[in-house]
Design an enzyme around this catalytic site. Structure first.
Site, PDB file in Angstrom:
ATOM      1  N   GLU A  34       0.860  -1.181   0.000  1.00  0.00           N
ATOM      2  CA  GLU A  34       0.000   0.000   0.000  1.00  0.00           C
ATOM      3  C   GLU A  34       0.896   1.231   0.000  1.00  0.00           C
ATOM      4  O   GLU A  34       1.951   1.247   0.639  1.00  0.00           O
ATOM      5  CB  GLU A  34      -0.930   0.014   1.217  1.00  0.00           C
ATOM      6  CG  GLU A  34      -1.898  -1.154   1.297  1.00  0.00           C
ATOM      7  CD  GLU A  34      -2.899  -1.193   0.163  1.00  0.00           C
ATOM      8  OE1 GLU A  34      -3.199  -0.126  -0.414  1.00  0.00           O
ATOM      9  OE2 GLU A  34      -3.376  -2.295  -0.176  1.00  0.00           O
ATOM     10  N   HIS A 179      -8.206  -2.753  -0.849  1.00  0.00           N
ATOM     11  CA  HIS A 179      -7.173  -1.757  -0.576  1.00  0.00           C
ATOM     12  C   HIS A 179      -6.809  -1.646   0.902  1.00  0.00           C
ATOM     13  O   HIS A 179      -6.192  -0.667   1.313  1.00  0.00           O
ATOM     14  CB  HIS A 179      -7.548  -0.383  -1.139  1.00  0.00           C
ATOM     15  CG  HIS A 179      -7.621  -0.362  -2.634  1.00  0.00           C
ATOM     16  ND1 HIS A 179      -6.616  -0.836  -3.435  1.00  0.00           N
ATOM     17  CD2 HIS A 179      -8.603   0.059  -3.475  1.00  0.00           C
ATOM     18  CE1 HIS A 179      -6.963  -0.704  -4.706  1.00  0.00           C
ATOM     19  NE2 HIS A 179      -8.163  -0.185  -4.760  1.00  0.00           N
TER      20      HIS A 179
END
Length: 208
Positions: A34, A179
């Site tokens: 990320e 995500h």
């Protein structure tokens, strides 16, 4: 690419013969970073290919090298510098799989949803002015593996989850949140385990 020759030499040393004669992978390290400009989360899940089961997990939040430059940081932040993330990951890897992050183990590979993650490791190492560990010089791009196995184009994790019936009626993953690092790693691992259960042999298909 500039690094191709050295990577090819390292691969030849570790695995004599052409790339088509790769040894079977024993361990996959599912990684989904990320952070766009710099890495902010580093989650990994290790899979035993033959047993089709999880071996362990590693997760750390990463302190951006440039973003907070010159600013005072709270002492209770869980984020650590990227160099420290790699140091701890190396220790975890040695305990979990028995080899170092800084060696090209023939039967272990990083597995990602695309080529971006391992290339981003190279970028982050450049930002932090540290060497790129050998383990990130070749990898499995699971989207490419799915395309080889089923044909067509798989543009992301959700397209693979759709293929194996793991999206809900709203087109969202049935498990976890998209995500969020470890949630994405878990869902990519589901896609991996599905391929293995179908008898597909997963091979390295990305180099840098």
């Amino acid at each position: 690419r500039d690094g191709d020759a050295s990577v090819g030499d390292a691969w030849a040393d570790a695995c004599p013969g052409p790339r088509s004669e790769q040894p079977k992978l024993r361990h996959l390290l599912v990684l989904d970073l990320e952070g766009k400009d710099e890495i902010i989360e580093f989650p990994v899940l290790a899979i035993d290919v033959a047993k089709r089961q999880e071996l362990g997990r590693f997760q750390l939040f990463v302190r951006p090298h440039r973003l907070f430059s010159g600013l005072a940081l709270t002492t209770d932040s869980p984020a650590v510098p990227f160099s420290e993330v790699l140091r701890q990951f190396d220790e975890w890897l040695a305990t979990t799989l028995g080899h170092s992050l800084f060696e090209l183990a023939p039967t272990t590979a990083i597995l990602t949803c695309g080529d971006w993650d391992c290339k981003h490791i190279h970028t982050q190492c450049g930002i932090c002015e540290i060497p790129v560990p050998d383990l990130f010089r070749r990898w499995v791009n699971i989207k490419r593996s799915y395309a080889d196995a089923y044909g067509g184009e798989f543009r992301g994790m959700k397209s693979m989850l759709a293929r194996i019936g793991m999206l809900d009626r709203q087109g969202l993953p049935k498990f976890g949140f998209h995500h969020l690092g470890m949630h994405d790693v878990e869902n990519i691992s589901r896609c991996v385990l599905h391929l293995l259960s179908e008898g597909y042999e997963i091979n390295i298909n990305g180099w840098w």
